[in-house]
Design an enzyme around this catalytic site. Structure first.
Site, PDB file in Angstrom:
ATOM      1  N   SER A  15       7.808  -0.732  -8.381  1.00 45.90           N
ATOM      2  CA  SER A  15       8.549  -1.614  -7.475  1.00 45.90           C
ATOM      3  C   SER A  15       9.139  -2.783  -8.261  1.00 45.90           C
ATOM      4  O   SER A  15       8.399  -3.537  -8.905  1.00 45.90           O
ATOM      5  CB  SER A  15       7.612  -2.162  -6.394  1.00 45.90           C
ATOM      6  N   HIS A  39      11.275   2.020  -6.774  1.00 44.28           N
ATOM      7  CA  HIS A  39      11.065   1.473  -5.429  1.00 44.28           C
ATOM      8  C   HIS A  39      11.702   0.091  -5.335  1.00 44.28           C
ATOM      9  O   HIS A  39      11.485  -0.772  -6.190  1.00 44.28           O
ATOM     10  CB  HIS A  39       9.564   1.395  -5.154  1.00 44.28           C
ATOM     11  N   ASP A  41      12.362  -3.149  -2.888  1.00 45.32           N
ATOM     12  CA  ASP A  41      11.867  -3.834  -1.692  1.00 45.32           C
ATOM     13  C   ASP A  41      12.853  -4.857  -1.167  1.00 45.32           C
ATOM     14  O   ASP A  41      13.133  -5.857  -1.833  1.00 45.32           O
ATOM     15  CB  ASP A  41      10.551  -4.546  -2.022  1.00 45.32           C
ATOM     16  N   MET A  43      13.575  -7.605   1.761  1.00 47.29           N
ATOM     17  CA  MET A  43      12.890  -8.419   2.782  1.00 47.29           C
ATOM     18  C   MET A  43      13.845  -9.452   3.341  1.00 47.29           C
ATOM     19  O   MET A  43      14.607 -10.069   2.586  1.00 47.29           O
ATOM     20  CB  MET A  43      11.705  -9.143   2.156  1.00 47.29           C
ATOM     21  N   HIS A  72      13.162   0.330   0.399  1.00 47.38           N
ATOM     22  CA  HIS A  72      12.197   0.034   1.461  1.00 47.38           C
ATOM     23  C   HIS A  72      12.691  -1.189   2.217  1.00 47.38           C
ATOM     24  O   HIS A  72      12.592  -2.316   1.725  1.00 47.38           O
ATOM     25  CB  HIS A  72      10.826  -0.211   0.796  1.00 47.38           C
ATOM     26  N   MET A  74      12.340  -3.872   4.676  1.00 47.23           N
ATOM     27  CA  MET A  74      11.432  -4.669   5.512  1.00 47.23           C
ATOM     28  C   MET A  74      12.312  -5.677   6.232  1.00 47.23           C
ATOM     29  O   MET A  74      12.258  -6.894   5.962  1.00 47.23           O
ATOM     30  CB  MET A  74      10.375  -5.342   4.626  1.00 47.23           C
ATOM     31  N   MET A 143       1.811   1.583   4.505  1.00 41.47           N
ATOM     32  CA  MET A 143       1.548   0.299   3.837  1.00 41.47           C
ATOM     33  C   MET A 143       0.047   0.134   3.661  1.00 41.47           C
ATOM     34  O   MET A 143      -0.724   0.248   4.624  1.00 41.47           O
ATOM     35  CB  MET A 143       2.114  -0.872   4.654  1.00 41.47           C
ATOM     36  N   ASP A 178       1.891   2.053  -0.519  1.00 43.60           N
ATOM     37  CA  ASP A 178       2.537   0.859  -1.075  1.00 43.60           C
ATOM     38  C   ASP A 178       1.661  -0.365  -0.861  1.00 43.60           C
ATOM     39  O   ASP A 178       1.415  -0.780   0.271  1.00 43.60           O
ATOM     40  CB  ASP A 178       3.886   0.686  -0.346  1.00 43.60           C
TER      41      ASP A 178
HETATM   42  C1  DX5 Z   1       5.093  -5.332  -0.425  1.00 47.85           C
HETATM   43  C2  DX5 Z   1       6.081  -4.367  -1.036  1.00 47.85           C
HETATM   44  C3  DX5 Z   1       5.533  -3.631  -2.194  1.00 47.85           C
HETATM   45  C4  DX5 Z   1       5.149  -4.486  -3.354  1.00 47.85           C
HETATM   46  C5  DX5 Z   1       3.932  -3.862  -3.940  1.00 47.85           C
HETATM   47  O1  DX5 Z   1       5.530  -5.753   0.788  1.00 47.85           O
HETATM   48  O2  DX5 Z   1       6.505  -3.403  -0.091  1.00 47.85           O
HETATM   49  O3  DX5 Z   1       6.388  -2.562  -2.617  1.00 47.85           O
HETATM   50  O4  DX5 Z   1       6.125  -4.605  -4.341  1.00 47.85           O
HETATM   51  O5  DX5 Z   1       3.412  -4.707  -4.890  1.00 47.85           O
HETATM   52  P1  DX5 Z   1       1.979  -4.493  -5.542  1.00 47.85           P
HETATM   53  O6  DX5 Z   1       1.992  -3.128  -6.178  1.00 47.85           O
HETATM   54  O7  DX5 Z   1       1.874  -5.604  -6.519  1.00 47.85           O
HETATM   55  O8  DX5 Z   1       0.959  -4.563  -4.434  1.00 47.85           O
HETATM   56 ZN    ZN Z   2       7.654  -1.536  -0.807  1.00 45.94          ZN
END
Ligand code: DX5
Ligand code: ZN
Length: 224
Positions: A15, A39, A41, A43, A72, A74, A143, A178
């Site tokens: 990620s 991956h 992310d 947000m 992903h 969010m 998650m 994740d």
């Molecule tokens: C959290 C993200 C993850 C995050 C995971 O909301 O969706 O993808 O990057 O990070 P680690 O592997 O550090 O828990």
């Molecule tokens: Zn993620």
């Protein structure tokens, strides 16, 4: 458009949330040859209490990587923005069940954009709530921490949830996890049925990201 790797393998998906944003392409190039999936992310500060980045960043890194871009979302209105993320270079769009009122419609919107579709649930959402739509996605993202931040601890109850989800999926659908995935948690969650392991801080917060990926791959292979 790149294809999601067919099931039958365990894939580590680093990620970029934990990467160095000031030199993102260099950081990605360090793991480019050891994985198939990246991956990404996204947000919005609304669905989750943190803001990361939008399609412009994906567009900038796309020419620097051949990896499958697993985005992903969010965010609160995934159907509204999916098109922009696909145009920017995403190969998969995963949205959250909790963010939408009509998940079947969102799946159709994303599918019509020509990319693969994932659906995600947060740690407190019952796995059964996916029943009506699970057959229509390419991947489920479980998650294993509350979404919003990297570097959190893996929630142990996720192992049982993963086992339940695995039973609900066909063999051709991927089961991604994740949050808090590292050399310790990876073998446990793979034994429970996961085949796609997102890892942020366990990869990009390490001195040698490529070696960190290989260590997780080895740890995950122990029980397969
Ligand atoms: C959290 C993200 C993850 C995050 C995971 O909301 O969706 O993808 O990057 O990070 P680690 O592997 O550090 O828990
Ligand atoms: Zn993620």
């Amino acid at each position: 458009m790149k294809k999601l790797p067919p099931t039958g393998t365990v894939e580590v998906a680093p990620s970029i949330l934990s990467a160095d944003f000031s030199s993102l392409s260099e950081h990605i190039s360090q793991i480019e040859s050891c994985v198939n999936i990246l991956h990404i992310d996204v947000m919005d500060g609304h669905f989750v209490p943190n803001i990361s980045f939008g399609p412009v960043v994906i567009k900038k890194i796309r020419p620097h990587s051949k990896l499958f871009f697993d985005t992903h979302l969010m965010i609160s209105e995934p159907a509204k923005y999916a098109d922009e993320f696909v145009k920017a270079g995403s190969d998969n769009i995963t949205f959250h069940l909790e963010a939408v009122s009509d998940p079947a419609e969102v799946i159709k919107v994303i599918r019509d954009l020509g990319v693969s579709v994932g659906i995600s649930i947060k740690p407190k959402t019952p796995v059964e709530s996916l029943e009506s739509v699970i057959a229509d996605v390419d991947m489920v993202l479980l998650m294993t921490v509350e979404p919003g931040f990297g570097g959190q601890s893996f929630i142990p109850e996720s192992v049982e949830r993963c086992q339940q989800l695995k039973k609900m999926l066909r063999p051709d659908q991927r089961l991604e996890v994740d949050g808090g995935i590292d050399c310790d948690t990876a073998p446990k969650i793979v034994a429970a049925g996961a085949d796609t392991l997102v890892a942020g801080s366990a990869v990009f917060a390490q001195k040698e990201p490529a070696k960190a990926v290989q260590d997780i791959q080895k740890a995950a292979a122990v029980l397969t």
